[in-house]
Every structure is written in structure tokens, then in C-alpha cells.
Design an enzyme around this catalytic site. Sequence first.
Site, short mmCIF file in Angstrom:
data_model
loop_
_atom_site.label_atom_id
_atom_site.label_comp_id
_atom_site.label_asym_id
_atom_site.label_seq_id
_atom_site.Cartn_x
_atom_site.Cartn_y
_atom_site.Cartn_z
N ASP A 65 48.97 40.80 41.92
CA ASP A 65 49.59 41.47 40.79
C ASP A 65 51.00 41.91 41.16
O ASP A 65 51.24 42.44 42.25
CB ASP A 65 48.74 42.69 40.40
CG ASP A 65 49.21 43.37 39.15
OD1 ASP A 65 49.21 42.73 38.09
OD2 ASP A 65 49.58 44.56 39.23
N GLU A 83 51.46 36.44 40.70
CA GLU A 83 52.02 36.77 39.41
C GLU A 83 53.45 37.23 39.71
O GLU A 83 53.69 38.37 40.10
CB GLU A 83 51.25 37.89 38.72
CG GLU A 83 51.82 38.20 37.34
CD GLU A 83 51.67 39.67 36.94
OE1 GLU A 83 51.71 39.94 35.73
OE2 GLU A 83 51.56 40.54 37.81
#
Length: 543
Positions: free
Chosen positions: A212, A277
Site C-alpha cells: 500500500d 501500489e
Amino acid sequence: MTVSPPSPLTSDADWWRSAVVYQVYVRSFADSDGDGIGDLQGIRERLPYLCDLGVDALWLTPFYTSPMVDGGYDVADYRDVDPMFGTLGDFEAMITDAHALGLRIIVDLVPNHTSDQHPWFQAALAAAPGSAQRARYLFADGKGEQGEQPPNDWESIFGGPAWTRVPDGQWYLHLFDPAQPDLNWRHPQVRAEFEDILRFWLDRGVDGFRIDVAHGMIKAEGLPDVGFSSMTTGRRQSELLGKGRLPYFDQDEVHDIYRAWRPILDSYPGHRMAVAEAWAETPQRLARYIGPDELHQAFSFDFLDATWSADSFRKVIDTALGESTIVGAPTTWVLSNHDRQRHVTRYGDGEIGLRRARAAALLMLALPGCAYLYQGEELGLPEVLDLPDELRQDPAFLRTGESRDGCRVPIPWSGELAPYGFGPAGSALSWLPAPATWQALSVAAQAGVPGSTLELYRAALRIRHTHPALAGTGGITWRETGPDVLAFHRNAGSTSLTCVMNTGDSPVLIDGYGTPLVASAPLTERDGGHLLPGDTAAWFERR
């Protein structure tokens, strides 16, 4: 439902290059105990469904101990399961069953920030400015005579200032919600802690990590001002990065972190992987996250952002495949996820949105590389736009008025009444309500029904796994078509598979591509070929 026989994990070192990964938003997938919240045991019970669907791996959103200010992306303990999702034993039982079915497990790792309830941050609040405890986060003195102004002009991605002041006068950085303080990744304790967290989950058999905010852990030295209004409501990170590299994103030092992580991943058997990401100013900078000494993949979001036209899709596909050639890693294709409006709604909602979503799915699944599916897209679920404001839980909603809750409504499994089998028999609880129209979209309502979206996905995934022309990550060859039609083929020896998509309103005659294998809407035979309706895609085989 016909369940495929168990198939143990393959030993293919490159499994992730062409895998179909199914994203499970844990809170909204399946509830085993009737409390209205999805959990790990619920996932375990539904593994046969996912095996039968034909996916290769599951990506689980955070299930760690958390106050759930941001749906679990505010982690208080990275080495345990939050009680709302079960126990560490439940996780181990789930991953054991998944592996027995040939399904790999990818877990979300949230390294940019912790929860404000994390023991480290609680210790930082209790300690004095300049203390060792505060050094693990990004605390700074404010500007102004009394330090009453934030240290710089950075704004939160969720809206408002990216700084919150504590009682002793210092400020701490949070690129997201104030309950998500950013870590100081130049601190050796932070780096050592996350290397140990990686090993903790690798020891428990996880096959990969989705990182993330992978571009955000390192902030520019001195925390300089951005110099422009960085986060107006609705602005996307990629648009901001187009103005130039931001001082809190995509700093060169972030790559040192991944170069330290890669040997850890490589030291475990079973070919573990990681996908970033990440947002970057240019494709060349995004490519730096991928390589034999860093991460295996980085999400490409351009496909998700393509407009509904043959020209837009072709440009995005050509760019993505060109970039994958440069870095020697496969492209990742994605149409929806837990942060973006579902593509049925983005493509027009209602009947037209569903037609286009079905066609886009066939286009994506015919492309070389790795495809990521978001739970419920195989059912044709639209965005839920009319949730009552008092039920919305996305922290961005309170700060900006924008909400991601509409794509996180629990998926429907069966029955005539909400929440449509989300929980055990007789349970009526669901943390977000499903609309009445979802009765017809449930798994039970679509399973075995010819032409349903679920059966379309099952058929396409079955062909993708067995057709020689779709094996591997080789390139594509474009066919010459009209302005509203997109067509390419992939070959394996004398066998070819051609994907054709008509983004226009009128049917077009398709001839010379062979026998149709699957189509997102019915085809009509005409003059030795087939009429492809508007907003439709189909696969043709020639041997």
C-alpha cells in the site's frame, strides 16, 4: 455449483506473470458468524466458489488489529488478526485450505503509516519532543511565532491539512487521516520492524504482498513546501504527479527499501512475490519499482481510467505493453478495486454499463499479463450510489464529501432478502446495506444460468487457463478495424485466438477470425461471419 477438484500449488516460478488475482475486501466478502462483518472463516467457507470461478490467487485487504478508522488501513498490530475477522488460527486454517485448492494468498502490507493506536505512536505521544519514540514518526515544529502554523503546506489525500498538532505544540504528519500517522522510513528501527513483519507472514505461508502507498514511505529531506494547492477535492495522485514529483511521493530513496526486501522474499520457497501500489511522474519512474532486485509488479491504473472508445483502449494497451517490455515484467490489468467506483457504473450504469463492463472483462482477460479482479465484478455489481450518509464509514467522506463506500457493499450470495446470504442462515446483519436490485445479481441467481455475468467470467477464465494462445505473456498483434472496433490476436503455433470489441452503437460484421468461443452478448450469424453487437466483445479461434 460444480467445484473443480483440488489442485495443489504449481511450482511455476513465474506464476504471478499471468495469474488472475481476485481481490477480497475482507469486511464485505462473507460473514461466518452473523455479526454483519465479513471474516476469515467466511473466506475459508467460500474458497470452493473462488476455485470454481477459476482464479489463481486471492489478495486480501488488511485484516490486522485495527480501530478501523480507514477500513483496516490503520494498523495497530501487524502480527495479529483483528477479532472482528477472527484469529491467527483462522488465518492459518484458511491459507492451508486455499493452498490445497491451488489458490495462492497475497496479503496487504501497509508500511507508510500506522494507526494512532499503535504502541509506537502512543509512546511517541507520551514522550517529549526530540525523543527516540518520536523519531520513528515524522514530528516537526510548526511555523509562526508560536509554532501555530503547520510545518509546511502539504495536504492530506483525504482532504485538509496533512498535519495535526499535539498538546505540547509539535505537529505530526499524516498523508491520510489524522488517525494514520506517517512513519519515518529513514529510521533503522522502522526498516528492521517491517523486515521482521515480512518474515512473520512469509513463515505462515503467504505467497505475496500488495504494498500500500509503495511510493510514499520516503519524504524529501527538510520537508519542503509543495508550492501549489496539492489536494483539491477529487484530484487524483496521478494528476498531481503530472505537475512534477511531489516531496512526499516517489523519492529515490524508496528503492533502497525494496532492494532490502527482495532478498527476504527470494529466501523463501514457493516463489513469493510483491506488487506495488505506486504512482509516479512518468512511466519510466514507475518502472523503477520493478526488477530482479526490487518488486515483481507495479499496478498500472491507466487501463482502469480508459474512456469507452476503441482508440482510448488501444492507446492504453500499447503504452502498457511497451512499458512491460522495457522492464521485463508483465503488465497488470485492473478494471475496479476498493478505492474506485465500480466499472459498471463508470461505463454508464444500468443496462449499458453492464454491457460495457462485460465486454471490457473479455478484453482484459485476453491480454497478456496479470489480471486483478475486484470481488463482485464477476456478478456485474454496480456502485451503490444512494447509501445514507450516516452509514458511510470512509474517512474521506467526512473531510471531502467523497466516499468509497459504494464499492464496498457486501456482495450477494443467495436469497430474496438483503443481505442475500452474506451471513449464515437467518442472519439479517450487514455493515452496509445492499440494494433490492441485487437479488437478481446474487451468486445463486446467476450460477448455471446461460448468459449470466458469472457464467461469462467462468467461461472466459476456463478458456484463459486452457487455450494455448493465451498461455504466457507474449505480445499481441493488432488487426485493422473500423473506428469503433478493437481487435488483436495471440498465437500459439498454428492456433490463434482473436479478441474483438465493438465500442460503437451499431453491430459490425466479423469475418475471417474463426469460430466464436465466448461473447459478452449473443452473436448472430450473417454472410458466413458473425454480427457483433454494439458494446460487445468476443473471442474467436482459428486452428
